[in-house]
Design a protein around this motif. Structure first.
Motif, PDB file in Angstrom:
ATOM      1  N   PHE A 218       6.385  -8.467   9.460  1.00  0.00           N
ATOM      2  CA  PHE A 218       6.336  -7.025   9.223  1.00  0.00           C
ATOM      3  C   PHE A 218       6.977  -6.320  10.409  1.00  0.00           C
ATOM      4  CE2 PHE A 218       3.920  -6.958   5.419  1.00  0.00           C
ATOM      5  CZ  PHE A 218       3.085  -8.065   5.477  1.00  0.00           C
ATOM      6  N   LYS A 219       7.930  -5.444  10.120  1.00  0.00           N
ATOM      7  CA  LYS A 219       8.668  -4.760  11.171  1.00  0.00           C
ATOM      8  C   LYS A 219       8.603  -3.268  10.911  1.00  0.00           C
ATOM      9  CE  LYS A 219      13.302  -4.592  13.179  1.00  0.00           C
ATOM     10  NZ  LYS A 219      14.612  -5.272  13.204  1.00  0.00           N
ATOM     11  N   THR A 220       8.300  -2.501  11.939  1.00  0.00           N
ATOM     12  CA  THR A 220       8.184  -1.051  11.792  1.00  0.00           C
ATOM     13  C   THR A 220       9.399  -0.361  12.381  1.00  0.00           C
ATOM     14  OG1 THR A 220       5.777  -1.211  11.959  1.00  0.00           O
ATOM     15  CG2 THR A 220       6.757   0.965  12.268  1.00  0.00           C
TER      16      THR A 220
ATOM     17  N   GLY B 149       1.272  -5.334   7.080  1.00  0.00           N
ATOM     18  CA  GLY B 149       2.147  -4.210   7.344  1.00  0.00           C
ATOM     19  C   GLY B 149       1.558  -2.861   7.004  1.00  0.00           C
TER      20      GLY B 149
ATOM     21  N   ASN C   6       7.364   0.383   7.365  1.00  0.00           N
ATOM     22  CA  ASN C   6       7.073  -1.002   7.716  1.00  0.00           C
ATOM     23  C   ASN C   6       7.677  -1.894   6.644  1.00  0.00           C
ATOM     24  OD1 ASN C   6       5.259  -3.544   7.619  1.00  0.00           O
ATOM     25  ND2 ASN C   6       4.980  -2.665   9.646  1.00  0.00           N
TER      26      ASN C   6
END
Lengths: 114, 115
Positions: free
Chosen positions: A100-102, B100, A94
């Motif tokens: 937030f990018k997974t 996150g 992440n």
């Protein structure tokens, strides 16, 4: 571009053998790291995660993973596998890119011979 | 606690047809994700919602894919028209937080076959 690499697509082990699955990512910023597992016929579920503190994290069923920041790696280990560990394992990263990018790796299929 | 629900579980359509998938996340989870998992690959994020707003849809092919999350709960993902390369498992996931480091909880997926 950001990416996650899992080195082995298929692994076959005998019961009681030790396991190490590699995971490397390409991103220089702050990351949160996960290993997910998918047992046959079941949903993806969390095995363990790292977001801060001790870089050696312990998860369920005797699994552990070590975050090595200098190597951009988060390898999964288990000292002695069991037949029930047969599953597909996914490393996920992440990225803190403002949001937030997974990103998931391609997965490693583990088959443990009884 | 009930998990993430998805329907249908399987769908077979012909190319150029349209299809819709439904997802009901875990109650109270603010963040909802749709992933596409092509055979032999890991899940690829298509769209991420926080409540009913879109956080990230950078990998959503917007000429044919659309998604909505009405009232910040259920979500639908639509493909119109479908192409052969859309054959994949479509996974829905949810998480309780917005940071996150939150675990994502996955549904069983919808396996789409486009003929």
């Amino acid at each position: 571009a950001q990416s996650v690499s899992q080195h082995n697509h298929h692994v076959i082990l005998s019961e009681a053998a030790s396991l190490e699955l590699g995971c490397n990512y390409s991103y220089g910023g702050t990351v949160n790291l996960f290993w997910y597992v998918q047992y046959p016929g079941q949903h993806l579920q969390l095995l363990l995660k790292y977001f801060s503190g001790d870089p050696l994290v312990k998860g369920i069923k005797g699994f552990e993973a070590e975050f090595i920041k200098s190597k951009f790696s988060f390898n999964l280990r288990k000292p002695s596998v069991q037949w029930s560990d047969t599953a597909e394992y996914f490393c996920a990263v992440n990225l803190n890119t403002g949001g937030f990018k997974t990103i998931f790796g391609a997965g490693t299929r583990l088959f443990v011979k009884a | 606690e009930a998990g993430v629900a998805q329907s249908p579980r399987y769908k077979i359509i012909e190319k150029r047809q349209s299809v819709a998938f439904w997802c009901n996340p875990i109650s109270g989870h603010a963040t909802l994700y749709w992933y596409q998992q092509i055979l032999g690959q890991g899940p690829k994020l298509l769209i991420q919602f926080q409540n009913n707003g879109v956080v990230d849809d950078s990998q959503l092919p917007k000429d044919r894919f659309s998604a909505e999350r009405l009232k910040g709960v259920d979500s639908t993902l639509k493909i119109q028209p479908a192409k052969l390369e859309d054959s994949a498992v479509y996974l829905c996931a949810s998480s309780g937080g917005t940071g996150g480091n939150n675990e994502q909880f996955f549904g069983p997926g919808t396996r789409l076959t486009v003929l």
